[in-house]
Design a protein around this motif. Structure first.
Motif, PDB file in Angstrom:
ATOM      1  N   GLY A  53       0.788  -1.217   0.000  1.00  0.00           N
ATOM      2  CA  GLY A  53       0.000   0.000   0.000  1.00  0.00           C
ATOM      3  C   GLY A  53       0.824   1.271   0.000  1.00  0.00           C
ATOM      4  N   VAL A  54       2.143   1.159  -0.179  1.00  0.00           N
ATOM      5  CA  VAL A  54       2.959   2.366  -0.291  1.00  0.00           C
ATOM      6  C   VAL A  54       2.782   2.914  -1.700  1.00  0.00           C
ATOM      7  CG1 VAL A  54       5.292   3.298  -0.237  1.00  0.00           C
ATOM      8  CG2 VAL A  54       4.613   1.551   1.406  1.00  0.00           C
ATOM      9  N   ASP A  55       2.401   4.204  -1.784  1.00  0.00           N
ATOM     10  CA  ASP A  55       2.154   4.819  -3.084  1.00  0.00           C
ATOM     11  C   ASP A  55       3.471   5.017  -3.811  1.00  0.00           C
ATOM     12  OD1 ASP A  55       1.413   6.283  -5.266  1.00  0.00           O
ATOM     13  OD2 ASP A  55       0.047   7.591  -4.164  1.00  0.00           O
ATOM     14  N   ILE A  56       3.555   4.457  -5.024  1.00  0.00           N
ATOM     15  CA  ILE A  56       4.806   4.526  -5.780  1.00  0.00           C
ATOM     16  C   ILE A  56       5.136   5.972  -6.154  1.00  0.00           C
ATOM     17  CG2 ILE A  56       3.705   4.139  -8.036  1.00  0.00           C
ATOM     18  CD1 ILE A  56       7.109   2.763  -6.952  1.00  0.00           C
ATOM     19  N   ARG A  57       4.158   6.865  -6.106  1.00  0.00           N
ATOM     20  CA  ARG A  57       4.437   8.275  -6.393  1.00  0.00           C
ATOM     21  C   ARG A  57       4.894   9.034  -5.159  1.00  0.00           C
ATOM     22  NH1 ARG A  57       0.337   6.281  -8.617  1.00  0.00           N
ATOM     23  NH2 ARG A  57       0.120   6.186 -10.881  1.00  0.00           N
ATOM     24  N   GLY A  58       4.967   8.326  -4.040  1.00  0.00           N
ATOM     25  CA  GLY A  58       5.477   8.950  -2.821  1.00  0.00           C
ATOM     26  C   GLY A  58       4.399   9.552  -1.942  1.00  0.00           C
ATOM     27  N   GLY A  59       4.760   9.802  -0.679  1.00  0.00           N
ATOM     28  CA  GLY A  59       3.886  10.541   0.224  1.00  0.00           C
ATOM     29  C   GLY A  59       2.872   9.728   1.001  1.00  0.00           C
TER      30      GLY A  59
ATOM     31  N   GLY B  59       1.775   5.672   2.691  1.00  0.00           N
ATOM     32  CA  GLY B  59       2.115   4.278   2.926  1.00  0.00           C
ATOM     33  C   GLY B  59       2.459   4.035   4.386  1.00  0.00           C
ATOM     34  N   SER B  60       2.544   2.772   4.762  1.00  0.00           N
ATOM     35  CA  SER B  60       2.859   2.468   6.152  1.00  0.00           C
ATOM     36  C   SER B  60       3.794   1.272   6.244  1.00  0.00           C
ATOM     37  CB  SER B  60       1.583   2.170   6.934  1.00  0.00           C
ATOM     38  OG  SER B  60       1.129   0.874   6.620  1.00  0.00           O
ATOM     39  N   MET B  61       4.504   1.191   7.369  1.00  0.00           N
ATOM     40  CA  MET B  61       5.431   0.096   7.591  1.00  0.00           C
ATOM     41  C   MET B  61       4.671  -1.222   7.740  1.00  0.00           C
ATOM     42  SD  MET B  61       8.581  -0.497   7.677  1.00  0.00           S
ATOM     43  CE  MET B  61       9.521   0.984   7.976  1.00  0.00           C
ATOM     44  N   LEU B  62       3.520  -1.159   8.455  1.00  0.00           N
ATOM     45  CA  LEU B  62       2.738  -2.370   8.691  1.00  0.00           C
ATOM     46  C   LEU B  62       2.328  -3.024   7.371  1.00  0.00           C
ATOM     47  CD1 LEU B  62       1.310  -4.211  10.725  1.00  0.00           C
ATOM     48  CD2 LEU B  62      -0.692  -2.711  10.549  1.00  0.00           C
ATOM     49  N   GLY B  63       1.882  -2.183   6.423  1.00  0.00           N
ATOM     50  CA  GLY B  63       1.464  -2.714   5.128  1.00  0.00           C
ATOM     51  C   GLY B  63       2.578  -3.488   4.459  1.00  0.00           C
ATOM     52  N   ALA B  64       3.788  -2.910   4.486  1.00  0.00           N
ATOM     53  CA  ALA B  64       4.928  -3.564   3.833  1.00  0.00           C
ATOM     54  C   ALA B  64       5.250  -4.891   4.519  1.00  0.00           C
ATOM     55  CB  ALA B  64       6.139  -2.640   3.843  1.00  0.00           C
ATOM     56  N   VAL B  65       5.120  -4.928   5.851  1.00  0.00           N
ATOM     57  CA  VAL B  65       5.409  -6.163   6.582  1.00  0.00           C
ATOM     58  C   VAL B  65       4.397  -7.248   6.190  1.00  0.00           C
ATOM     59  CG1 VAL B  65       5.482  -7.223   8.866  1.00  0.00           C
ATOM     60  CG2 VAL B  65       6.534  -4.988   8.493  1.00  0.00           C
ATOM     61  N   ILE B  66       3.114  -6.856   6.159  1.00  0.00           N
ATOM     62  CA  ILE B  66       2.082  -7.821   5.749  1.00  0.00           C
ATOM     63  C   ILE B  66       2.356  -8.317   4.327  1.00  0.00           C
ATOM     64  CG2 ILE B  66      -0.383  -8.129   5.274  1.00  0.00           C
ATOM     65  CD1 ILE B  66      -0.943  -6.053   7.427  1.00  0.00           C
ATOM     66  N   ALA B  67       2.718  -7.364   3.455  1.00  0.00           N
ATOM     67  CA  ALA B  67       2.951  -7.733   2.057  1.00  0.00           C
ATOM     68  C   ALA B  67       4.148  -8.668   1.927  1.00  0.00           C
ATOM     69  CB  ALA B  67       3.162  -6.488   1.207  1.00  0.00           C
ATOM     70  N   PHE B  68       5.150  -8.494   2.785  1.00  0.00           N
ATOM     71  CA  PHE B  68       6.275  -9.425   2.747  1.00  0.00           C
ATOM     72  C   PHE B  68       5.788 -10.835   3.068  1.00  0.00           C
ATOM     73  CE2 PHE B  68       9.072 -11.839   5.610  1.00  0.00           C
ATOM     74  CZ  PHE B  68       9.923 -12.340   4.634  1.00  0.00           C
ATOM     75  N   PHE B  69       4.938 -10.947   4.097  1.00  0.00           N
ATOM     76  CA  PHE B  69       4.428 -12.280   4.444  1.00  0.00           C
ATOM     77  C   PHE B  69       3.577 -12.848   3.304  1.00  0.00           C
ATOM     78  CE2 PHE B  69       5.415 -10.943   8.834  1.00  0.00           C
ATOM     79  CZ  PHE B  69       6.212 -12.026   9.164  1.00  0.00           C
ATOM     80  N   LEU B  70       2.879 -11.958   2.606  1.00  0.00           N
ATOM     81  CA  LEU B  70       2.086 -12.414   1.461  1.00  0.00           C
ATOM     82  C   LEU B  70       3.001 -13.012   0.388  1.00  0.00           C
ATOM     83  CD1 LEU B  70      -0.409 -12.664  -0.294  1.00  0.00           C
ATOM     84  CD2 LEU B  70      -0.139 -10.277  -0.944  1.00  0.00           C
ATOM     85  N   ILE B  71       4.068 -12.276   0.058  1.00  0.00           N
ATOM     86  CA  ILE B  71       4.994 -12.786  -0.961  1.00  0.00           C
ATOM     87  C   ILE B  71       5.619 -14.095  -0.496  1.00  0.00           C
ATOM     88  CG2 ILE B  71       7.242 -12.345  -2.039  1.00  0.00           C
ATOM     89  CD1 ILE B  71       6.396  -9.635  -2.672  1.00  0.00           C
ATOM     90  N   PHE B  72       5.933 -14.143   0.790  1.00  0.00           N
ATOM     91  CA  PHE B  72       6.511 -15.360   1.349  1.00  0.00           C
ATOM     92  C   PHE B  72       5.545 -16.541   1.212  1.00  0.00           C
ATOM     93  CE2 PHE B  72       5.965 -17.768   5.339  1.00  0.00           C
ATOM     94  CZ  PHE B  72       6.950 -18.716   5.120  1.00  0.00           C
ATOM     95  N   VAL B  73       4.281 -16.317   1.590  1.00  0.00           N
ATOM     96  CA  VAL B  73       3.299 -17.405   1.510  1.00  0.00           C
ATOM     97  C   VAL B  73       3.099 -17.841   0.052  1.00  0.00           C
ATOM     98  CG1 VAL B  73       0.850 -17.971   1.823  1.00  0.00           C
ATOM     99  CG2 VAL B  73       2.113 -16.850   3.656  1.00  0.00           C
ATOM    100  N   LEU B  74       3.031 -16.840  -0.841  1.00  0.00           N
ATOM    101  CA  LEU B  74       2.852 -17.162  -2.262  1.00  0.00           C
ATOM    102  C   LEU B  74       4.023 -17.980  -2.795  1.00  0.00           C
ATOM    103  CD1 LEU B  74       1.443 -13.949  -3.973  1.00  0.00           C
ATOM    104  CD2 LEU B  74       0.390 -16.202  -3.866  1.00  0.00           C
ATOM    105  N   ARG B  75       5.238 -17.490  -2.506  1.00  0.00           N
ATOM    106  CA  ARG B  75       6.428 -18.180  -3.014  1.00  0.00           C
ATOM    107  C   ARG B  75       6.525 -19.580  -2.420  1.00  0.00           C
ATOM    108  NH1 ARG B  75      10.699 -16.339  -6.653  1.00  0.00           N
ATOM    109  NH2 ARG B  75      10.452 -14.123  -6.951  1.00  0.00           N
TER     110      ARG B  75
END
Lengths: 341, 355
Positions: free
Chosen positions: B295-301, B303-319
């Protein structure tokens, strides 16, 4: 008042860009001559016809892709998926040649261009209309297309005996029996000339510079920004598709895990070395062609001088960095000079 | 200086995080509705829903998936992606991008290998040097971006090639320890196998990741520094005029990203007990995907740390799920690439609703 000022700054920035371009082209030629002299002193057989041929064989593939990449960077975008498009188009056409050995190679080339066009059009549509930033779009398709290449080919490479002899001849024989300049060089020169006239003389080509210079102004002037952006990525895809066939012709194989991997870096290096502004808005075909020649010469010089292939990646990185840094410094100085101290 | 800091904090509390507080009204019904709305539109919701779905899908695919120990142990396989994504969060929120993180990892790993084996420096000192080196490589990126006013994309694309290229020059296609060496010449026992050790049941790499996520989350969301990062990402010029030390902050976050890459590199070397130039090749894609998916906006400004942590676990589960289902690593590329694009589309759509 403000409009006059902005027009003036725009004009001065244009002459600035022209100055820079001229300076850059001379700079590349100088650099090229230095490398040739240096390499020849270190190893006299560098100037043998064999090595000249190696350079001429190495450059076309890069030039074809770099022409597209240059247009993308002029629009202030980037396309890192070209290597994967090259591989996917190359492997599909290669599989057709493998399964139908009688397949017409011109038809196969056309097919590769069309596949590339389609893949590039996906990039372009996502960037122009869905408004996903170019890096993200093409970073996504870099791996999506690479993954597809593996899925389509089931991980198997197209072996040399499956690539048609007549296709390999493109890299061996030249027009009128001049074998020093093989057909692939002719193809690359034609692509470069077409790109030159497209950018210089066609309305769509002029628009490419306009949207890179100032997108808002381009919109206000009624330039179809989205459509032009789409077109540029589609063309780049088509050129990468063509490069897929040239790869098969040059190397005699297409490997899903090797063909085109990291090629986007080489192409971007050539474009940036050629003086294309990383902020968009300016760039010349001549500069980029010289950039391709420079990279090709460096590459052959490295191998002739016996420097291991492991140096290649670092040299590319260093050369990109050097070009970008030198440009930034020259531009700053030129701006300082033109605004008057 | 201190009073200036607090005033900055006060004027900038209108940033994304507190928006739900402002929109709440006095009527209980619409208040509940607003709360639900703001909850559903939080950037973390997409990766969270996807994570649950991926988890269900994974457990249908294989019974191993419900084995917590299997899952926990497996996090180590991709933990470097998570650690690098923590730094990338800062960079992308500030409106930049860093394509060189995975190459930094490889260069740090290779130099550490050479320092230990070829130069004979003790492993403890090598470890410290490696972490410093990581920060230094990131600082170089930051310096080029701020001093020459170059786009971070161009700079880090060059260092992506340069750093991995240097690693390739240093160790060639070989590794440290070299393949030809006797089996006795290896990294010291205490250093190798960090993923085998657990702290309160959690593998150490995962523990490090979670600890760093909490610390850096606090830095991003609770300090003036974090506010500055958002301000720069929202409008760099405005940030400069309101007294944010833009260049300093940018150099700091590139240094942070480099440091985290160095740390990830050392974890990877410890895990695999070998340093190679092609470590983590292409992982910048996974890192950026994790951050954008979070959920971090690629245009900047935004996003949150929590979102990135959740997304890491998502990528991990997918992989992990695809690995369990025998999907080849190369074919997984397709899924990750498509996921990256889809995540931006979804976040674009959600941004439209938010407005």
């Amino acid at each position: 008042m403000t409009t006059i000022e902005s027009i003036q700054t725009k004009q001065s920035s244009r002459t600035l860009a022209n100055q820079l371009a001229r300076f850059r082209e001379l700079g590349i030629i100088l650099f090229l001559v230095l490398i040739v002299i240096g390499a020849t002193i270190a190893q006299p057989r560098f100037l043998s016809s064999f090595n000249l041929r190696s350079i001429l064989l190495w450059v076309p593939l890069l030039t074809v892709v770099a022409m597209g990449e240059m247009m993308v960077i002029i629009t202030r975008g980037i396309d890192v998926s070209v290597g994967s498009i090259l591989a996917l188009a190359g492997i599909i056409v290669g599989m057709i040649f493998r399964d139908f050995p009688e397949f017409n190679i011109y038809l196969g080339t056309l097919l590769a261009i069309l596949i590339g066009l389609g893949l590039g059009a996906i990039n372009g549509a996502l960037i122009a209309w869905v408004k996903i930033p170019p890096v993200i779009t093409t970073l996504g398709t870099l791996s999506a297309y690479r993954g597809l290449t593996f899925i389509v080919s089931q991980g198997r490479q197209i072996d040399p005996n499956h690539v048609p002899r007549s296709l390999i001849h493109w890299s061996q024989v030249g027009p009128l029996g001049i074998n020093l300049v093989p057909w692939v060089v002719v193809i690359a020169v034609v692509v470069a000339i077409l790109t030159f006239f497209f950018l210089r003389s066609s309305k769509a080509g002029r628009n490419v510079y306009a949207i890179g210079g100032n997108q808002d102004a381009a919109t206000l002037r009624g330039i179809p920004v989205a459509w032009t952006t789409f077109l540029v990525y589609a063309i780049t895809g088509a050129l990468a598709g063509l490069a897929g066939v040239l790869y098969a012709s040059r190397f005699g194989f297409v490997n899903p895990g090797e063909t085109g991997v990291g090629f986007e870096l080489t192409a971007i290096a050539a474009v940036v070395i050629g003086g294309t502004n990383v902020f968009g808005g300016s760039g010349s075909v001549l500069g980029v062609v010289l950039g391709c020649l420079l990279l090709g010469t460096i590459n052959v010089a490295l191998s002739v001088l016996g420097i291991a292939a492991t140096w290649q990646l670092a040299v590319y990185g260093f050369v990109i960095l050097l070009a970008v840094v030198v440009d930034a410094i020259i531009q700053r100085e030129l701006r300082r000079a033109s605004t008057g101290e | 200086m201190n009073s200036k800091d607090t005033s900055n904090l006060a004027t900038q509390t209108a940033a994304p995080l507190t928006s739900e507080q402002r929109t709440s009204t006095s009527q209980p019904y619409s208040r509940a509705k607003e709360l639900l709305r703001s909850l559903l539109l939080r950037p973390e919701i997409v990766p969270l829903v996807l994570l649950v779905l991926a988890f269900i899908g994974g457990s249908l695919l294989s019974p191993y998936f419900l084995d917590l120990r299997f899952l926990l142990n497996n996090t180590s396989t991709y933990i470097e992606i998570g650690i690098m994504s923590l730094g990338m969060v800062f960079i992308i929120i500030s409106g930049g991008i860093d394509l060189s993180v995975a190459s930094t990892l490889a260069l740090v790993a290779c130099i550490a290998g050479i320092t230990y084996f070829d130069l004979g420096v003790p492993m403890g000192i090598t470890l410290v040097l490696a972490l410093i080196l990581g920060g230094l490589l990131g600082y170089v990126n930051g310096l080029l971006v701020t001093r020459l006013k170059l786009p971070s994309l161009a700079v880090t694309l060059a260092t992506l090639a340069l750093y991995r290229g240097l690693a390739n020059i240093l160790v060639g296609d070989d590794s440290r320890p070299k393949l030809a060496w006797s089996r006795d010449i290896v990294f010291p026992d205490w250093f190798v196998g960090v993923n085998q050790i657990t702290l309160i049941g959690i593998p150490v790499p995962l523990f490090i990741f979670l600890l760093l996520a909490v610390l850096l989350g606090l830095l991003l969301h609770k300090t003036v520094f974090g506010r500055w990062v958002y301000t720069i990402g929202n409008n760099k010029e405005a940030a400069r005029y309101s007294g944010v030390p833009v260049e300093w902050v940018e150099r700091a976050i590139f240094t942070l990203a480099g440091f985290l890459s160095g740390l990830a590199g050392m974890i990877m070397v410890s895990r695999l007990s070998v340093a190679r130039y092609d470590h983590a090749r292409g992982w910048e894609l996974d890192v950026i995907t994790a951050v954008v998916l979070g959920g971090v906006d690629i245009r900047g400004g935004r996003g949150s740390m929590l979102g990135a942590v959740i997304a890491f676990f998502l990528i991990f589960v997918l992989r992990t799920g695809m690995g369990v289902a025998n999907v080849k690593a190369e074919s997984q590329l397709f899924v990750i690439g498509v996921l990256l694009i889809l995540s931006v589309i979804v976040s674009n759509v959600m941004n439209r609703f938010r407005r």
